[in-house]
Design an enzyme around this catalytic site. Structure first.
Site, PDB file in Angstrom:
ATOM      1  N   ALA A 102       0.863  -1.184   0.000  1.00 38.93           N
ATOM      2  CA  ALA A 102       0.000   0.000   0.000  1.00 38.93           C
ATOM      3  C   ALA A 102       0.892   1.224   0.000  1.00 38.93           C
ATOM      4  CB  ALA A 102      -0.865  -0.015   1.249  1.00 38.93           C
ATOM      5  N   GLY A 106       0.718  -5.156   0.607  1.00 42.73           N
ATOM      6  CA  GLY A 106      -0.386  -5.241  -0.355  1.00 42.73           C
ATOM      7  C   GLY A 106       0.017  -5.904  -1.668  1.00 42.73           C
ATOM      8  N   GLU A 127      -0.289  -9.458  -0.995  1.00 42.98           N
ATOM      9  CA  GLU A 127      -1.731  -9.741  -0.932  1.00 42.98           C
ATOM     10  C   GLU A 127      -2.363  -9.747  -2.323  1.00 42.98           C
ATOM     11  OE1 GLU A 127      -2.039  -6.583   2.111  1.00 42.98           O
ATOM     12  OE2 GLU A 127      -3.338  -8.000   3.165  1.00 42.98           O
ATOM     13  N   GLU A 167       4.066  -5.269   7.360  1.00 44.21           N
ATOM     14  CA  GLU A 167       3.197  -4.258   7.995  1.00 44.21           C
ATOM     15  C   GLU A 167       3.496  -4.070   9.475  1.00 44.21           C
ATOM     16  OE1 GLU A 167       2.161  -6.520   5.810  1.00 44.21           O
ATOM     17  OE2 GLU A 167       0.709  -5.653   4.428  1.00 44.21           O
TER      18      GLU A 167
HETATM   19  N1  COA Z   1       4.581   3.249  -0.317  1.00 44.91           N
HETATM   20  C1  COA Z   1       5.021   4.427  -0.782  1.00 44.91           C
HETATM   21  N2  COA Z   1       6.207   4.603  -1.357  1.00 44.91           N
HETATM   22  C2  COA Z   1       6.987   3.526  -1.467  1.00 44.91           C
HETATM   23  C3  COA Z   1       6.606   2.262  -1.007  1.00 44.91           C
HETATM   24  C4  COA Z   1       5.336   2.140  -0.409  1.00 44.91           C
HETATM   25  N3  COA Z   1       4.872   0.969   0.039  1.00 44.91           N
HETATM   26  N4  COA Z   1       7.617   1.388  -1.243  1.00 44.91           N
HETATM   27  C5  COA Z   1       8.593   2.090  -1.855  1.00 44.91           C
HETATM   28  N5  COA Z   1       8.217   3.395  -1.982  1.00 44.91           N
HETATM   29  C6  COA Z   1       8.973   4.478  -2.597  1.00 44.91           C
HETATM   30  C7  COA Z   1      10.097   4.968  -1.691  1.00 44.91           C
HETATM   31  O1  COA Z   1       9.606   5.879  -0.733  1.00 44.91           O
HETATM   32  C8  COA Z   1      11.010   5.625  -2.702  1.00 44.91           C
HETATM   33  O2  COA Z   1      10.447   6.857  -3.084  1.00 44.91           O
HETATM   34  P1  COA Z   1      11.409   8.173  -3.249  1.00 44.91           P
HETATM   35  O3  COA Z   1      12.400   7.794  -4.325  1.00 44.91           O
HETATM   36  O4  COA Z   1      10.455   9.257  -3.658  1.00 44.91           O
HETATM   37  O5  COA Z   1      12.052   8.367  -1.920  1.00 44.91           O
HETATM   38  C9  COA Z   1      10.888   4.699  -3.903  1.00 44.91           C
HETATM   39  O6  COA Z   1       9.663   4.006  -3.737  1.00 44.91           O
HETATM   40  C10 COA Z   1      12.001   3.677  -4.001  1.00 44.91           C
HETATM   41  O7  COA Z   1      12.041   2.965  -2.784  1.00 44.91           O
HETATM   42  P2  COA Z   1      13.377   2.806  -1.895  1.00 44.91           P
HETATM   43  O8  COA Z   1      12.966   2.511  -0.496  1.00 44.91           O
HETATM   44  O9  COA Z   1      14.292   3.971  -2.102  1.00 44.91           O
HETATM   45  O10 COA Z   1      14.028   1.498  -2.593  1.00 44.91           O
HETATM   46  P3  COA Z   1      14.983   0.426  -1.905  1.00 44.91           P
HETATM   47  O11 COA Z   1      15.482  -0.448  -2.997  1.00 44.91           O
HETATM   48  O12 COA Z   1      15.984   1.078  -1.022  1.00 44.91           O
HETATM   49  O13 COA Z   1      14.025  -0.446  -0.945  1.00 44.91           O
HETATM   50  C11 COA Z   1      12.014  -1.690  -0.407  1.00 44.91           C
HETATM   51  C12 COA Z   1      13.003  -1.234  -1.504  1.00 44.91           C
HETATM   52  C13 COA Z   1      10.853  -2.389  -1.092  1.00 44.91           C
HETATM   53  C14 COA Z   1      12.694  -2.661   0.558  1.00 44.91           C
HETATM   54  C15 COA Z   1      11.525  -0.443   0.378  1.00 44.91           C
HETATM   55  O14 COA Z   1      11.061   0.528  -0.558  1.00 44.91           O
HETATM   56  C16 COA Z   1      10.402  -0.743   1.314  1.00 44.91           C
HETATM   57  O15 COA Z   1      10.635  -1.285   2.398  1.00 44.91           O
HETATM   58  N6  COA Z   1       9.144  -0.352   0.946  1.00 44.91           N
HETATM   59  C17 COA Z   1       8.018  -0.462   1.809  1.00 44.91           C
HETATM   60  C18 COA Z   1       7.499  -1.887   1.867  1.00 44.91           C
HETATM   61  C19 COA Z   1       6.339  -1.974   2.858  1.00 44.91           C
HETATM   62  O16 COA Z   1       6.486  -1.761   4.036  1.00 44.91           O
HETATM   63  N7  COA Z   1       5.161  -2.329   2.327  1.00 44.91           N
HETATM   64  C20 COA Z   1       3.966  -2.476   3.110  1.00 44.91           C
HETATM   65  C21 COA Z   1       3.187  -1.221   3.106  1.00 44.91           C
HETATM   66  S1  COA Z   1       1.731  -1.341   4.130  1.00 44.91           S
END
Ligand code: COA
Length: 259
Positions: free
Chosen positions: A65, A110, A113, A133
């Protein structure tokens, strides 16, 4: 129909839906959900679509999400977000045509999911699955707490949900979270081959098979068997069943029309 965050292509009666918000790793904001809901509503009655592949643009399938949108919600807003996301994913799960997740990268929260709502999951070697989450002070809200234990068992589902840690494609395959990992051919080739294989079968039979499993799964055994018998019987009135059985007996390929 033009989309802001989806690419939709149809080839050989297989629709490929690509979530296309790569700068945010395809995170699901309200607009992505709205577009997914719309396209899956349309697929249900689109006679030119026999099966659907869902994938993501860039290095992520869907990274969950949109956390910025989630963070702005109060308790009532979060509950509404969950119910609305569940409704869209239920629509995907209940599509009367096979839906294949082609998981090309991060399938987190998500995104995991979304893959769980699809009927068959194939993954690239680089795919990563997780329900992180709890690291955000949340729980999965788009069906994950229910679909994951039904798919991989309660113990493993609890481990994934309580640790929030990612697992790789090989581990996802080992525990039954994905049906196949694309090692030789590309992920799209593997997903396409699964889609074409299932799409050759009788469309009404595919729809009833999906319905029997979806609607029967949580019923008591006798009730679920009665449902199966009713759905099985309903196919007796179809041209597809007449054609499928006649083609077998005549040793020729069946030509199904979905009637
Ligand atoms: N919601 C909003 N933005 C997200 C996102 C999410 N779930 N997942 C990634 N992004 C965005 C980051 O904020 C970043 O944006 P920016 O460039 O404007 O700062 C961009 O996507 C790239 O992500 P980044 O974190 O820099 O890449 P990474 O390779 O270092 O890490 C992940 C990748 C997937 C491990 C990391 O993005 C992450 O942990 N995302 C969240 C996953 C999560 O918790 N999902 C459940 C949500 S309820």
């Amino acid at each position: 129909m033009p989309y802001d965050f989806l690419n939709v292509e149809v080839a050989d009666r297989i629709a490929t839906v690509t979530v296309n918000r790569p700068d945010k790793l395809n995170a699901l904001n309200a607009r992505v959900f709205e577009e997914l809901d719309g396209v899956f509503t349309a697929f249900a009655t689109d006679r030119l679509v026999s099966a659907v592949i869902v994938t993501g643009a860039g290095r992520s399938f869907v990274a969950g999400a949109d956390i910025a949108e989630v963070a702005a919600q109060d308790a009532a807003g979060l509950e509404r977000l969950s119910a609305s996301g569940q409704a869209t994913f239920n629509k995907i799960e209940r599509l009367p045509k096979p839906v294949i997740a082609a998981v090309n990268g991060f399938a987190l929260g998500g995104g995991c999911e979304l893959a769980l709502a699809c009927h068959i999951r194939v993954a690239s070697e680089h795919a990563k699955f997780g329900l992180p989450e709890v690291k955000l002070g949340l729980i999965p809200g788009y069906g994950g707490t229910q679909r994951l234990p039904r798919l991989i068992g309660k113990g493993r589902a609890l481990q994934m949900m309580l640790t929030g840690e990612q697992i790789d494609a090989a581990e996802a395959y080992r525990i039954g979270l994905v049906n196949a990992v694309a090692t030789g051919p590309t992920l799209h080739e593997v997903a396409m081959s699964v889609a074409l294989q299932v799409a050759k079968n009788g469309p009404l039979a595919l729809a009833r098979a999906i319905e029997a499993i979806n609607d029967g799964f949580d019923r008591m055994a006798d009730d679920a068997m009665a449902l199966e018998a009713r759905l099985f019987g309903s196919l007796g009135a179809t041209k597809d069943m007449a054609e499928g059985t006649a083609a077998f007996l005549a040793k020729r390929p069946a030509q199904f029309t979905g009637e």
